[in-house]
Design a protein around this motif. Structure first.
Motif, short mmCIF file in Angstrom:
data_model
loop_
_atom_site.label_atom_id
_atom_site.label_comp_id
_atom_site.label_asym_id
_atom_site.label_seq_id
_atom_site.Cartn_x
_atom_site.Cartn_y
_atom_site.Cartn_z
N VAL A 109 -14.60 28.20 55.11
CA VAL A 109 -15.00 27.64 53.81
C VAL A 109 -15.02 26.12 53.83
CG1 VAL A 109 -14.22 29.68 52.56
CG2 VAL A 109 -12.69 27.70 52.74
N GLU A 110 -14.17 25.51 54.66
CA GLU A 110 -14.17 24.05 54.73
C GLU A 110 -15.43 23.51 55.39
OE1 GLU A 110 -10.39 22.76 56.29
OE2 GLU A 110 -9.36 23.33 54.44
N THR A 111 -16.09 24.32 56.23
CA THR A 111 -17.36 23.88 56.82
C THR A 111 -18.45 23.77 55.75
OG1 THR A 111 -18.09 26.11 57.41
CG2 THR A 111 -16.85 24.89 59.07
N TYR A 112 -18.26 24.45 54.61
CA TYR A 112 -19.22 24.38 53.51
C TYR A 112 -18.81 23.38 52.43
CZ TYR A 112 -21.73 28.32 55.42
OH TYR A 112 -22.48 29.13 56.24
N GLY A 113 -17.74 22.65 52.67
CA GLY A 113 -17.32 21.64 51.72
C GLY A 113 -16.27 22.08 50.73
N ALA A 114 -15.87 23.34 50.80
CA ALA A 114 -14.81 23.82 49.91
C ALA A 114 -13.46 23.32 50.42
CB ALA A 114 -14.81 25.34 49.85
N ILE A 115 -12.50 23.29 49.54
CA ILE A 115 -11.13 22.93 49.89
C ILE A 115 -10.36 24.23 50.06
CG2 ILE A 115 -9.03 21.80 49.03
CD1 ILE A 115 -11.27 19.84 49.62
N SER A 116 -9.41 24.24 50.99
CA SER A 116 -8.56 25.42 51.11
C SER A 116 -7.10 24.99 51.07
CB SER A 116 -8.85 26.17 52.41
OG SER A 116 -8.44 25.42 53.53
N VAL A 117 -6.29 25.88 50.51
CA VAL A 117 -4.87 25.63 50.36
C VAL A 117 -4.16 26.92 50.76
CG1 VAL A 117 -3.03 25.12 48.70
CG2 VAL A 117 -5.26 24.01 48.47
N THR A 118 -3.07 26.81 51.50
CA THR A 118 -2.34 28.01 51.87
C THR A 118 -1.72 28.63 50.62
OG1 THR A 118 -0.24 26.90 52.27
CG2 THR A 118 -1.76 27.09 54.16
N SER A 119 -1.46 29.91 50.70
CA SER A 119 -0.85 30.62 49.57
C SER A 119 0.53 30.03 49.23
CB SER A 119 -0.73 32.11 49.87
OG SER A 119 -2.01 32.68 49.99
N ARG A 120 1.31 29.70 50.24
CA ARG A 120 2.64 29.11 49.99
C ARG A 120 2.53 27.76 49.29
NH1 ARG A 120 7.28 31.14 53.08
NH2 ARG A 120 6.52 32.86 54.35
N ASP A 121 1.59 26.94 49.73
CA ASP A 121 1.41 25.63 49.10
C ASP A 121 0.97 25.81 47.65
OD1 ASP A 121 1.37 22.84 48.88
OD2 ASP A 121 -0.72 22.71 49.55
N PHE A 122 0.06 26.74 47.41
CA PHE A 122 -0.38 26.99 46.05
C PHE A 122 0.78 27.47 45.17
CE2 PHE A 122 -1.98 29.90 42.76
CZ PHE A 122 -2.68 28.97 42.00
N LEU A 123 1.62 28.36 45.70
CA LEU A 123 2.77 28.82 44.92
C LEU A 123 3.70 27.67 44.56
CD1 LEU A 123 3.67 32.20 46.65
CD2 LEU A 123 2.82 31.86 44.32
N SER A 124 3.89 26.75 45.49
CA SER A 124 4.71 25.57 45.21
C SER A 124 4.10 24.74 44.08
CB SER A 124 4.84 24.68 46.45
OG SER A 124 5.53 25.36 47.46
N ARG A 125 2.79 24.58 44.13
CA ARG A 125 2.10 23.80 43.09
C ARG A 125 2.11 24.54 41.75
NH1 ARG A 125 -0.41 19.42 45.14
NH2 ARG A 125 -0.33 19.26 47.39
N MET A 126 2.01 25.86 41.79
CA MET A 126 2.06 26.64 40.57
C MET A 126 3.45 26.53 39.94
SD MET A 126 0.66 30.53 39.97
CE MET A 126 1.89 31.40 40.90
N GLU A 127 4.49 26.64 40.75
CA GLU A 127 5.86 26.49 40.24
C GLU A 127 6.08 25.08 39.69
OE1 GLU A 127 8.37 27.63 43.50
OE2 GLU A 127 7.76 29.73 43.35
N ALA A 128 5.51 24.08 40.36
CA ALA A 128 5.62 22.70 39.87
C ALA A 128 4.93 22.55 38.51
CB ALA A 128 5.01 21.73 40.88
N ALA A 129 3.80 23.22 38.34
CA ALA A 129 3.10 23.15 37.06
C ALA A 129 3.96 23.76 35.95
CB ALA A 129 1.75 23.88 37.14
N PHE A 130 4.62 24.88 36.25
CA PHE A 130 5.51 25.51 35.27
C PHE A 130 6.67 24.57 34.93
CE2 PHE A 130 4.28 29.88 37.21
CZ PHE A 130 3.09 29.87 36.49
N TYR A 131 7.24 23.94 35.96
CA TYR A 131 8.36 23.02 35.77
C TYR A 131 7.93 21.81 34.94
CZ TYR A 131 12.14 19.77 36.78
OH TYR A 131 13.17 18.87 36.66
N GLU A 132 6.78 21.24 35.31
CA GLU A 132 6.27 20.07 34.59
C GLU A 132 6.07 20.37 33.12
OE1 GLU A 132 2.71 18.96 36.66
OE2 GLU A 132 3.82 18.29 38.42
N GLU A 133 5.54 21.56 32.83
CA GLU A 133 5.32 21.90 31.43
C GLU A 133 6.66 22.08 30.70
OE1 GLU A 133 2.70 24.90 28.79
OE2 GLU A 133 4.15 25.80 30.16
#
Length: 163
Positions: A109-133
């Motif tokens: 997908v990155e060859t087409y210009g999309a961004i990719s994020v590992t599932s673990r990294d996304f979970l960390s960011r999702m938890e951070a969003a919950f914490y921030e709120e």
């Protein structure tokens, strides 16, 4: 530009220990629990979210359902979630952020210009969003680089920072 998160559903689900256990007992409940977390995340961040699950032997055509603002796709018999995500990311290009830990998909997908994020990294960011709120304060993820990065790298980091 609004981001469209394309999530490999089972890949993300298997990164959450309590959902892995639930998956063994009741796969439908495990999927619902994952979608509930993603709905809460979507309420906070307002990104368009599509979660793709493999058909897993269902002898049915592809099905799409919208559950409280999240598009859920069950692939058709003979099609994997990986195939669907690749096709969709290639179509959406820079708008797409693919959430999967599968290196082959991420590379494709990155060859087409999309961004990719590992599932673990996304979970960390999702938890951070919950914490921030909850706390009302912003968490910093990446230290600022000392040298100016190339434009593409800066654009990539800017998109990931929106997660």
């Amino acid at each position: 530009m609004a981001l469209h998160l394309l999530i490999d559903g089972y890949n993300l689900l298997h990164q959450i220990p309590e959902l892995v256990l639930l998956m063994q007992e009741d796969p439908e409940e495990a999927r619902k629990a994952l979608l509930k977390q993603l709905q809460e995340y979507q309420r906070i961040r307002r990104h368009k979210i599509t979660v793709v699950f493999d058909a897993w032997g269902r002898n049915e055509p592809q099905s799409k359902v919208n559950i409280k603002g999240i598009q859920v796709i069950f692939t058709a018999h003979g099609e994997t979630a990986d195939d669907y995500i690749k096709r969709r990311a290639a179509k959406e290009k820079e708008r797409a952020v693919v959430i999967t830990s599968d290196r082959a998909i991420r590379s494709y997908v990155e060859t087409y210009g999309a961004i990719s994020v590992t599932s673990r990294d996304f979970l960390s960011r999702m938890e951070a969003a919950f914490y921030e709120e909850m706390k009302g304060e912003k968490l910093a993820f990446e230290p600022r680089p000392r040298k100016r990065l190339p434009k593409k790298a800066r654009q990539r980091l800017a998109k990931i920072a929106k997660l």
